[in-house]
Design a protein around this motif. Sequence first.
Motif: not given
Length: 287
Positions: A186, A242-243, A246, A232, A239-240, A178, A235, A182-184
């Motif tokens: 937590q 993008e996560a 990945r 979550d 960002t959801r 993660n 998010l 990019s640490s999307y």
Amino acid sequence: MPYTVAVSFDTFYQNINLSGDHRDTANRRRDDIVSTLKKKLHVIESFSSGSIPRYTALKDHADLDVMVALHYTKHIKGKKPSEVLQEVRDTLSEYRTNVRKNGQAVTLYYKTWPNVDIVPCSRVVNDDGIVTSYSIPDMNTEQWITSKPKNHTANMTSRAGTCGSNFRKSITMIKHWNRTHSSYLQSYHIEAMALRIFDSSMNDISWDIFKFFEEAANLVDSPLWYEGAFADDYLTYLTRSEAKKRLETARDKARSAWAKTYGHDNDHEGAIAIWRQIFGDKFPAYG
């Protein structure tokens, strides 16, 4: 450098896992901070929380979370979260502090690892005197939110007993992935997903990692309810999305890497090369 996927994963975990000496440092800082707080505040209870006591912390990257339950009438009742956080900052004025971006803790900064996040809270108690949860501040919304850190730690311990050592190892590796991408997500959310995904013996780390990516790519589509709240809710739609992208990319690569050493296949060099694409340079090269 290793010649097999199994040895590669063992070395990778050693490269990223937090050692016992670092844990001792974290515990000493916790005790010193709580002692300082008790000079001016009525502290009912204090305990470490977060990835360090749950044994899923990354070397050099995990801060120490310390929950500090304050006397409700003296320090919480009728006060906004921002006021309580400021009172804690004032009490720790001898340290270099700031309020964490999520507005739920006061962060103490040190020249060496770890920094410490102090989370002031109040205990929620049943009629029979049993503590059921903690109310923690959210300065960004000026609301008190429910948290059950001890329940989560107990869940993690229980599941590690069911699944074996690969449960915590896999989570630590996913946290490193993660950070590399990019640490999307937590840390707490990753742990909550792992609790949803893994529920039986874990004996093949490469399969376990693939399984996490596969299941998490689906789980991230919808809000994840866990221990009385959404794990979550940080998010956004963007960002959801993008996560998820990945996670799907990691899923596809992990499937290919795992297949290279499945059954009669013995392409450890090819598998290790793909795992390095997923995890980066901390994952050792073949040879």
